[in-house]
Each structure stands twice: as C-alpha cells, then as structure tokens.
Design an enzyme around this catalytic site. Structure first.
Site, PDB file in Angstrom:
ATOM      1  N   CYS A 119     -12.387  -6.944 -10.405  1.00 21.04           N
ATOM      2  CA  CYS A 119     -11.839  -8.243  -9.958  1.00 21.04           C
ATOM      3  C   CYS A 119     -11.913  -9.251 -11.098  1.00 21.04           C
ATOM      4  O   CYS A 119     -10.962  -9.979 -11.354  1.00 21.04           O
ATOM      5  CB  CYS A 119     -12.670  -8.820  -8.811  1.00 21.04           C
ATOM      6  N   LEU A 121     -10.936  -0.762  -1.663  1.00 19.12           N
ATOM      7  CA  LEU A 121     -10.655  -0.683  -0.225  1.00 19.12           C
ATOM      8  C   LEU A 121     -11.845  -0.073   0.512  1.00 19.12           C
ATOM      9  O   LEU A 121     -12.296  -0.591   1.530  1.00 19.12           O
ATOM     10  CB  LEU A 121      -9.403   0.173   0.023  1.00 19.12           C
ATOM     11  N   GLU A 143       0.624   2.065  12.264  1.00 19.92           N
ATOM     12  CA  GLU A 143      -0.147   1.171  13.128  1.00 19.92           C
ATOM     13  C   GLU A 143       0.716   0.457  14.180  1.00 19.92           C
ATOM     14  O   GLU A 143       0.209   0.030  15.204  1.00 19.92           O
ATOM     15  CB  GLU A 143      -0.914   0.156  12.282  1.00 19.92           C
ATOM     16  N   MET A 197       0.817  -1.212   0.000  1.00 19.32           N
ATOM     17  CA  MET A 197       0.000   0.000   0.000  1.00 19.32           C
ATOM     18  C   MET A 197       0.855   1.269   0.000  1.00 19.32           C
ATOM     19  O   MET A 197       0.470   2.273  -0.547  1.00 19.32           O
ATOM     20  CB  MET A 197      -0.954   0.012   1.176  1.00 19.32           C
ATOM     21  N   HIS A 255      -4.370  -5.867  11.184  1.00 19.82           N
ATOM     22  CA  HIS A 255      -5.301  -4.812  10.758  1.00 19.82           C
ATOM     23  C   HIS A 255      -6.673  -5.466  10.548  1.00 19.82           C
ATOM     24  O   HIS A 255      -6.786  -6.499   9.893  1.00 19.82           O
ATOM     25  CB  HIS A 255      -4.792  -4.203   9.452  1.00 19.82           C
ATOM     26  N   ARG A 268       0.416   1.351  -3.812  1.00 19.60           N
ATOM     27  CA  ARG A 268      -0.954   1.633  -4.243  1.00 19.60           C
ATOM     28  C   ARG A 268      -1.337   3.092  -3.983  1.00 19.60           C
ATOM     29  O   ARG A 268      -2.113   3.669  -4.758  1.00 19.60           O
ATOM     30  CB  ARG A 268      -1.901   0.663  -3.479  1.00 19.60           C
ATOM     31  N   TYR A 269      -0.823   3.673  -2.878  1.00 12.42           N
ATOM     32  CA  TYR A 269      -1.291   5.020  -2.513  1.00 12.42           C
ATOM     33  C   TYR A 269      -0.162   6.033  -2.317  1.00 12.42           C
ATOM     34  O   TYR A 269      -0.420   7.153  -1.881  1.00 12.42           O
ATOM     35  CB  TYR A 269      -2.109   4.961  -1.204  1.00 12.42           C
ATOM     36  N   CYS A 322     -14.469 -14.219  -4.514  1.00 14.25           N
ATOM     37  CA  CYS A 322     -15.296 -14.267  -3.303  1.00 14.25           C
ATOM     38  C   CYS A 322     -16.738 -14.587  -3.706  1.00 14.25           C
ATOM     39  O   CYS A 322     -17.204 -14.110  -4.745  1.00 14.25           O
ATOM     40  CB  CYS A 322     -15.297 -12.925  -2.597  1.00 14.25           C
ATOM     41  N   LEU A 364      -6.150   6.801  -1.158  1.00 14.32           N
ATOM     42  CA  LEU A 364      -6.706   5.689  -0.369  1.00 14.32           C
ATOM     43  C   LEU A 364      -8.246   5.740  -0.359  1.00 14.32           C
ATOM     44  O   LEU A 364      -8.911   4.729  -0.597  1.00 14.32           O
ATOM     45  CB  LEU A 364      -6.117   5.779   1.036  1.00 14.32           C
ATOM     46  N   CYS A 406     -18.614 -11.479  -4.486  1.00 10.64           N
ATOM     47  CA  CYS A 406     -17.965 -10.470  -5.342  1.00 10.64           C
ATOM     48  C   CYS A 406     -18.852 -10.055  -6.504  1.00 10.64           C
ATOM     49  O   CYS A 406     -19.360 -10.895  -7.240  1.00 10.64           O
ATOM     50  CB  CYS A 406     -16.645 -11.010  -5.891  1.00 10.64           C
ATOM     51  N   ASP A 436       7.543  -1.670   9.761  1.00  8.28           N
ATOM     52  CA  ASP A 436       6.886  -0.723  10.659  1.00  8.28           C
ATOM     53  C   ASP A 436       6.053   0.295   9.878  1.00  8.28           C
ATOM     54  O   ASP A 436       6.312   0.560   8.707  1.00  8.28           O
ATOM     55  CB  ASP A 436       7.948   0.013  11.496  1.00  8.28           C
ATOM     56  N   SER A 488       6.292   7.582   6.985  1.00  8.81           N
ATOM     57  CA  SER A 488       6.259   6.118   7.078  1.00  8.81           C
ATOM     58  C   SER A 488       7.596   5.537   6.600  1.00  8.81           C
ATOM     59  O   SER A 488       8.113   5.960   5.562  1.00  8.81           O
ATOM     60  CB  SER A 488       5.129   5.587   6.194  1.00  8.81           C
ATOM     61  N   CYS A 536      -8.884  -9.077  -0.621  1.00  5.91           N
ATOM     62  CA  CYS A 536      -9.275  -8.373  -1.852  1.00  5.91           C
ATOM     63  C   CYS A 536      -9.100  -6.870  -1.689  1.00  5.91           C
ATOM     64  O   CYS A 536      -8.960  -6.155  -2.668  1.00  5.91           O
ATOM     65  CB  CYS A 536     -10.719  -8.714  -2.211  1.00  5.91           C
TER      66      CYS A 536
HETATM   67  C1  LIG Z   1      -2.879  -6.154   6.091  1.00  2.00           C
HETATM   68  C2  LIG Z   1      -2.931  -4.922   6.310  1.00  2.00           C
HETATM   69  C3  LIG Z   1      -4.076  -4.023   6.061  1.00  2.00           C
HETATM   70  C4  LIG Z   1      -5.396  -4.291   5.765  1.00  2.00           C
HETATM   71  C5  LIG Z   1      -6.088  -5.626   5.608  1.00  2.00           C
HETATM   72  C6  LIG Z   1      -6.051  -3.032   5.632  1.00  2.00           C
HETATM   73  C7  LIG Z   1      -7.393  -2.866   5.351  1.00  2.00           C
HETATM   74  C8  LIG Z   1      -8.046  -1.662   5.404  1.00  2.00           C
HETATM   75  N1  LIG Z   1      -7.518  -0.415   5.699  1.00  2.00           N
HETATM   76  C9  LIG Z   1      -8.492   0.552   5.625  1.00  2.00           C
HETATM   77  C10 LIG Z   1      -8.334   1.939   5.848  1.00  2.00           C
HETATM   78  C11 LIG Z   1      -7.129   2.591   6.116  1.00  2.00           C
HETATM   79  N2  LIG Z   1      -5.898   2.012   6.305  1.00  2.00           N
HETATM   80  C12 LIG Z   1      -4.969   3.005   6.542  1.00  2.00           C
HETATM   81  C13 LIG Z   1      -3.629   2.853   6.784  1.00  2.00           C
HETATM   82  C14 LIG Z   1      -2.965   1.636   6.790  1.00  2.00           C
HETATM   83  N3  LIG Z   1      -3.515   0.387   6.548  1.00  2.00           N
HETATM   84  C15 LIG Z   1      -2.567  -0.580   6.656  1.00  2.00           C
HETATM   85  C16 LIG Z   1      -2.710  -1.961   6.455  1.00  2.00           C
HETATM   86  C17 LIG Z   1      -3.921  -2.602   6.123  1.00  2.00           C
HETATM   87  N4  LIG Z   1      -5.110  -2.050   5.844  1.00  2.00           N
HETATM   88  C18 LIG Z   1      -1.340   0.083   6.998  1.00  2.00           C
HETATM   89  C19 LIG Z   1      -0.019  -0.608   7.201  1.00  2.00           C
HETATM   90  C20 LIG Z   1      -1.576   1.453   7.072  1.00  2.00           C
HETATM   91  C21 LIG Z   1      -0.557   2.536   7.421  1.00  2.00           C
HETATM   92  C22 LIG Z   1       0.387   2.844   6.296  1.00  2.00           C
HETATM   93  C23 LIG Z   1       1.701   3.394   6.806  1.00  2.00           C
HETATM   94  O1  LIG Z   1       1.739   4.246   7.650  1.00  2.00           O
HETATM   95  O2  LIG Z   1       2.758   2.936   6.375  1.00  2.00           O
HETATM   96  C24 LIG Z   1      -5.611   4.262   6.511  1.00  2.00           C
HETATM   97  C25 LIG Z   1      -4.900   5.599   6.651  1.00  2.00           C
HETATM   98  C26 LIG Z   1      -4.652   6.009   8.040  1.00  2.00           C
HETATM   99  C27 LIG Z   1      -5.926   6.518   8.650  1.00  2.00           C
HETATM  100  O3  LIG Z   1      -6.565   7.378   8.050  1.00  2.00           O
HETATM  101  O4  LIG Z   1      -6.302   5.972   9.696  1.00  2.00           O
HETATM  102  C28 LIG Z   1      -6.963   4.021   6.261  1.00  2.00           C
HETATM  103  C29 LIG Z   1      -8.059   5.026   6.124  1.00  2.00           C
HETATM  104  C30 LIG Z   1      -9.690  -0.127   5.255  1.00  2.00           C
HETATM  105  C31 LIG Z   1     -11.017   0.566   5.060  1.00  2.00           C
HETATM  106  C32 LIG Z   1      -9.412  -1.487   5.113  1.00  2.00           C
HETATM  107  C33 LIG Z   1     -10.283  -2.616   4.715  1.00  2.00           C
HETATM  108  C34 LIG Z   1     -11.236  -2.591   3.869  1.00  2.00           C
HETATM  109  S1  FES Z   2     -14.046  -8.959  -3.821  1.00  2.90           S
HETATM  110 FE1  FES Z   2     -13.004 -10.834  -3.548  1.00  2.90          FE
HETATM  111  S2  FES Z   2     -12.765 -11.537  -5.604  1.00  2.90           S
HETATM  112 FE2  FES Z   2     -13.743  -9.612  -5.890  1.00  2.90          FE
HETATM  113 FE   LIG Z   3      -5.623  -0.014   6.421  1.00  3.33          FE
END
Ligand SMILES: C=CC1=C(C)c2cc3[nH]c(cc4nc(cc5[nH]c(cc1n2)c(C)c5CCC(=O)O)C(CCC(=O)O)=C4C)c(C)c3C=C
Ligand code: FES
Ligand SMILES: [Fe+2]
Length: 427
Positions: free
Chosen positions: A410, A88, A346, A66, A266, A155-156, A402, A82, A405, A343, A121, A192
C-alpha cells in the site's frame, strides 16, 4: 434523464470552451446544484508533451475490476489468483501453501454456481461494452484528450493487469514515448481489498515493465492518474434509482409504498472494517443518496452478503435479513445490489437462485443490475470527463492510509499514484 446523444443534448450550450462543456455534460446526468464539488487537487498530472494546438490524446481509459471466470474451466485459475492475493485474503507466511489448497477445495462448488448462471461470469462482456461505449462519448465531449482507448484490467481473470499493460506498451503508450493512462476503478466504493488491491497490482506491473521511476518522470514512461471512487456521483445514483422505480412499479399501487428496499453489498471481514477501510461508509453514502433521490418513498435497510470462511464479517447478512422480514410477514421486498456495476454470481446465483428462491414469496424481487444501462454509461463518461479536466492524479482521500495499515505494498503504490509529497500518513 437518459441522454441518447450527449452532443445533441448540449447543443444549446456553446461548446467553445472546456468549462462550458463540463457544465453541459453534468447537466444531462443530473441537476448541477446537487453535484458535490471535488476537493482540492492532489498531484497535478503534467500534460503529455505534444503540439499545443493538437489533441493531448490518445488517452488510455483502463477499467479495473476483479473479473470473473468466463467459463467453468477458468474457475480454478480465478480462485487460485484470488486466494493468492494478500490484499484480499491475508494468510501470512502460509499464503503460498494455503491459497492453492483452499482454492482447489472450493473449485467444484463454485464451478457448479457458475454453471447455474449460464456457464460463466458476464463481467468481461459488460466491462468491455461499458468501457468502449464510455470512450465513444468521451471522444465527443472531450476532443482535447481524444482519442480515448478502452482497456480492461482484471485482478483475477483474463484480461489480467499484466496483459493490459503489455497491450498498452504495444499500442504505443510508454516505452520511452510517454502517454497518459487513467486507471478507472469499477468499484464505486473504495475498499483496500478491492480497488486498493487492483492499484497495488497495477503498480507492481508498472515497476516490472517500466522500471521504478516516479509517476511523473520525464523518461517516457506512462503517466498514470486514478479515478479511485465515485460513490455518490449523481448519474450513478440516478441509474440505481430508476432501476428501483421500475421494480416498484411491478407492485400494485396499494402495496407499493410499503415495499421494503433492501440494499445489498458484498460484506467485509470485521478485521478489514476495524483496520479503517472506507468501504462501509461509502456504501452507506450511496444508499443514502439513492434514498434521497427517491424522496424516501419507502422504508429501507442496508445489509451485507457473500461472506466467506469462519471469521467475523460485517452484518446483518442479506439472507438472514430476508428470512427475518418474511417471517415477520413483510413479504414485499426489493433487493438492490449496490456495490457492483454488473451481474455476477452474487446477483445471478446468490440473490436470485438462493435468497429469493428460498424466500418462496413472489413479492421478494431484485432490481436490475446496471450492466448496459445508458444513464450509467453516461455517468461513467461524466466522471471520466471531470477527472480529465481536473488534472488531479487521484482523490485527496487516497493519500491517507488506513489507521491500521501495515502493508508495504500500500505504502509503495500510494507513493507512486498519489505522489510522495501528497501522502498524508505514510509511516
Ligand atoms: C464490492 C465488491 C466486493 C468486495 C468488497 C469483496 C470483498 C471480498 N471478497 C472476498 C472473497 C471472495 N469474493 C469472491 C467473489 C466475488 N467478490 C465480488 C465482489 C467483492 N468482493 C464479486 C462480484 C465476486 C464474484 C465475481 C463474479 O462472479 O463475477 C470469491 C469467489 C467466489 C467464492 O469462492 O465464493 C471469494 C472467495 C473477500 C475475502 C473480501 C474482502 C476482504
Ligand atoms: S490497508 Fe488500507 S491503506 Fe493499506
Ligand atoms: Fe468478494
């Protein structure tokens, strides 16, 4: 056991054939017996047309993740990408309106968090280090596919997928010349919303920059294969286990066996879990394998962190879990981030500066993240080596969408990466 020089370690084995090399490499990471055999192949990637006596390389090894903002100034762009990602955070027809609105509102709060962990990060630094170290090992153990060239596609955040793709073309892959690239997800467990999203993005840029052809067309575009998950690779398990043992060693011998191991991943929205996402089961598989490696020396739980927004998310939440155990008098706890390989906010902010700080007890600690861990980097090389040897385009599991889905993205991207004929549930 860590291997400082993979070649010196395998010197007992004759390196004359690729199969002896394969078993030698797996041997240093773990015992061969516990290595689960890969299931039947999906699509077989055709060899790149080259002189049969020379290497089939170069091979591009693309680390997908990501990403994260490297400076606080990049937080706004990071969040806006994001919240624009419908894989997502699906916001339907309101995505292009709500996405920028939510990300703008959220930016100052998240900027403060990145400022508190040193201003950005560390994921780019670690991804570039891990990928280049892995490629050095691969050049030694897999001369048939050498040289291996490391790329990072986020990705972002920078370097974005489109920048990586443009670089690949500039470096002589594709563009009528063919060449092989491996998309190597850096999420050990498939979701996914994470790996799936990165692959959909990769497929989008492949289509934009190289046209709509199939993954194996003869027109000289890049031939892609995918390492889509590796939740129970013995080297990954070993690296986690060693970091846990190192943290357990900081407790007194009398208290050590009663320390509770809290694996933290997460979380996912329940809508994603109920759609049939494989991530919760794969995270649990990693945890169970690590506990098996530790011979179940300590009691443990898996809990889930970092939920965002008001919808229902998979629990129990990590912060609640720590609070509840501390309240019950269980004040020796080791938190283990189990679903990310370096790291990020999170770990460095949410776990260290919120959860552990608020617990207010010196017995609440965290295992180190994998980052530059040598055992882990050797595991990456072993995973990549086996993939390159296998000729698989991806895992069998990737061909099954899925059950819930409904995403055209996808469908199209799986048609491309898995191969039309290997898709199991495409409708
Ligand atoms: C395996 C890891 C992760 C999954 C699964 C995941 C799903 C997921 N995340 C969001 C929304 C956000 N994630 C954000 C930051 C963030 N997410 C991960 C990992 C997973 N996310 C990481 C490692 C990080 C931090 C990146 C870094 O600092 O290096 C954020 C941004 C921060 C915030 O605004 O709180 C969001 C938003 C969703 C909705 C989701 C599953 C659908
Ligand atoms: S959401 Fe899982 S295959 Fe499309
Ligand atoms: Fe996340």
């Amino acid at each position: 056991m860590a291997l400082r020089n993979p070649i010196s370690h395998v010197c007992k084995h004759a390196l004359s054939s690729s199969s002896s090399r394969a078993s030698a490499v797996s041997h240093f990471v773990c015992s061969r017996q516990s290595m689960p055999r890969r299931r039947a192949m999906a699509t077989v990637v055709p060899p790149v047309t080259q002189d049969a006596t020379s290497s089939k390389g170069p091979t591009a090894m693309v680390f997908m993740n990501m990403g994260g903002p490297s400076t606080t100034d990049e937080v706004g762009d990071f969040l806006s990408r994001l919240f624009a990602d419908a894989d997502l955070i699906p916001l339907g027809r309101l995505q292009s309106y709500l996405g920028p609105l939510i990300s703008r509102r959220r930016t100052p709060k998240i900027q403060k968090q990145y400022a508190a962990i040193g201003g950005g990060s560390p994921i780019r630094k670690w991804s570039e280090y891990q990928s280049s170290e892995m490629c050095k090992i691969l050049d030694q153990i897999s001369p048939e596919t050498a040289p291996h060239k490391p790329y990072v596609a986020f990705r972002y955040a920078n370097p974005l997928t489109e920048d990586m793709y443009a670089q690949l073309l500039k470096d002589g892959f594709g563009g009528g010349k063919g060449g092989r690239a491996v998309a190597f997800t850096q999420y050990p467990q498939y979701s996914c919303s994470t790996t799936g999203s990165s692959l959909n993005e990769l497929w989008k840029w492949r289509t934009r920059l190289e046209g709509k052809g199939s993954n194996t067309d003869p027109s000289g575009s890049i031939t892609w294969s995918v390492i889509d998950r590796w939740p129970v690779h013995p080297g990954l398990v070993e690296a986690f286990a060693q970091n846990i043992e190192a943290q357990l060693a900081t407790y007194t011998p009398e208290t050590r066996k009663d320390v509770v191991l809290l694996f933290s991943a997460h979380s996912l929205p329940m809508s994603v879990v109920n759609r049939g996402d494989t991530y919760p089961a794969e995270v649990a598989a990693t945890v169970y394998n690590v506990m098996q490696r530790l011979k179940f020396s300590n009691p443990y739980r898996l809990c889930w962190q970092s939920q965002v927004g008001p919808s229902a998310w998979l629990g129990a939440q990590t912060s609640d879990t720590v609070q509840e155990y501390v309240k019950k008098g269980q004040t020796d706890l080791v938190l283990i981030p189990i679903a990310f390989t370096s790291d990020h906010i999170e770990t460095l902010y949410e776990l260290d500066q919120e959860v552990i700080h608020e617990a207010g007890h010196p017995g609440v600690k965290r295992a180190e993240s994998l980052n530059g861990n040598r055992v882990f980097i050797e595991a990456l090389a072993d995973i990549a080596f086996k993939h390159l040897q296998s000729g698989e385009s991806c895992s069998r599991q990737m061909g099954l969408r899925c059950q819930g889905c409904k995403s055209e993205r996808c469908l199209e991207s799986k048609r491309f990466f898995v191969g039309q004929e290997n898709l199991l549930a495409v409708r």
